[in-house]
Design a protein around this motif. Sequence first.
Motif, PDB file in Angstrom:
ATOM      1  N   GLU A   1       1.036  -0.900  -0.153  1.00 35.59           N
ATOM      2  CA  GLU A   1      -0.068   0.385   0.034  1.00 35.59           C
ATOM      3  C   GLU A   1       0.969   1.146   0.031  1.00 35.59           C
ATOM      4  O   GLU A   1       0.047   2.489  -1.014  1.00 35.59           O
ATOM      5  CB  GLU A   1      -0.579  -0.033   1.033  1.00 35.59           C
ATOM      6  N   GLU A   2       1.964   1.663   0.531  1.00 32.34           N
ATOM      7  CA  GLU A   2       2.943   2.355   0.845  1.00 32.34           C
ATOM      8  C   GLU A   2       3.208   2.272  -0.457  1.00 32.34           C
ATOM      9  O   GLU A   2       3.918   3.949  -0.398  1.00 32.34           O
ATOM     10  CB  GLU A   2       3.793   1.966   2.132  1.00 32.34           C
ATOM     11  N   ILE A   3       3.537   2.288  -1.102  1.00 32.31           N
ATOM     12  CA  ILE A   3       4.439   2.047  -2.602  1.00 32.31           C
ATOM     13  C   ILE A   3       3.399   2.813  -3.614  1.00 32.31           C
ATOM     14  O   ILE A   3       2.409   2.404  -4.133  1.00 32.31           O
ATOM     15  CB  ILE A   3       4.974   0.920  -3.230  1.00 32.31           C
ATOM     16  N   GLY A   4       3.444   4.197  -4.000  1.00 30.36           N
ATOM     17  CA  GLY A   4       2.438   4.984  -4.455  1.00 30.36           C
ATOM     18  C   GLY A   4       3.016   4.997  -5.888  1.00 30.36           C
ATOM     19  O   GLY A   4       2.086   5.317  -6.922  1.00 30.36           O
ATOM     20  N   SER A   5       3.964   4.464  -5.963  1.00 30.93           N
ATOM     21  CA  SER A   5       4.053   4.859  -7.685  1.00 30.93           C
ATOM     22  C   SER A   5       5.663   4.058  -7.989  1.00 30.93           C
ATOM     23  O   SER A   5       6.091   3.365  -7.647  1.00 30.93           O
ATOM     24  CB  SER A   5       4.779   6.207  -7.908  1.00 30.93           C
ATOM     25  N   LYS A   6       5.544   3.309  -9.865  1.00 32.88           N
ATOM     26  CA  LYS A   6       6.899   3.070  -9.999  1.00 32.88           C
ATOM     27  C   LYS A   6       8.257   3.857  -9.815  1.00 32.88           C
ATOM     28  O   LYS A   6       9.092   2.544  -8.860  1.00 32.88           O
ATOM     29  CB  LYS A   6       6.563   2.782 -11.331  1.00 32.88           C
ATOM     30  N   THR A   7       8.444   5.048  -9.817  1.00 38.78           N
ATOM     31  CA  THR A   7       9.532   5.312  -9.012  1.00 38.78           C
ATOM     32  C   THR A   7       9.815   4.577  -7.535  1.00 38.78           C
ATOM     33  O   THR A   7      11.017   4.648  -7.274  1.00 38.78           O
ATOM     34  CB  THR A   7       9.426   7.259  -8.768  1.00 38.78           C
ATOM     35  N   GLU A   8       8.838   5.186  -6.505  1.00 38.49           N
ATOM     36  CA  GLU A   8       8.780   4.521  -5.427  1.00 38.49           C
ATOM     37  C   GLU A   8       9.130   3.135  -5.382  1.00 38.49           C
ATOM     38  O   GLU A   8      10.528   2.990  -4.228  1.00 38.49           O
ATOM     39  CB  GLU A   8       8.288   4.792  -3.971  1.00 38.49           C
TER      40      GLU A   8
END
Length: 199
Positions: free
Chosen positions: A160-167
């Motif tokens: 859930e904490e990973i909001g984007s591909k970059t993250e």
Amino acid sequence: MKTRIFREGDKGAALCDNCKGRVTTTYMRRDVPLSDGSDTVKDVMVGACDNCDRVVVMPQQSTPRVKRVLERQRKPVEARVPSHFQDMLNLVASELHQSEGFEQQIFRYYIHLWSEHGAPVTRIRKYRKDPLFAGKANTRLSLRIDDGDEVIDQIRGEVEEIGSKTELLKAIAFAAFDDVVERPKSRAKTALEAIAAAH
């Protein structure tokens, strides 16, 4: 030798859709277009029908050449990250006795590992709280990974904490640095050393 290696002029047999049946074949080197017409595999060993001259079989020895052409077509996974992430990846590569550019293998390893066994949610949460996780995104990462976007989206859906591909890519860089530089006896470092040895 269990895997047969064909030479030019060798004979064989295969089914030919054009001739509607089993035919004799002759092995030769040819330029063969991919089925979707997007590219051509140059100078590859194939079996051609002796009746109509169409390519009807491609032996196992031709697989690496086809893979190289398909690899060129991989849609790159791109992200912009703070420049110190590249420094972290370079330190990981150096610890593995590799030069800059080894990050392709590093990311492939972790993306495969996390897609197969689940992402380490607790570790990722810890990384995201580290001040180094933030910063001005002034460096571009470009990776060529099979089904990259799909696999990355799968992992992101689990965390859930990973909001984007970059993250996600930043979290992988942190994990690699943690496993290889900070915890040199980790299982991940052993696996990456094996990949580096074969690189």
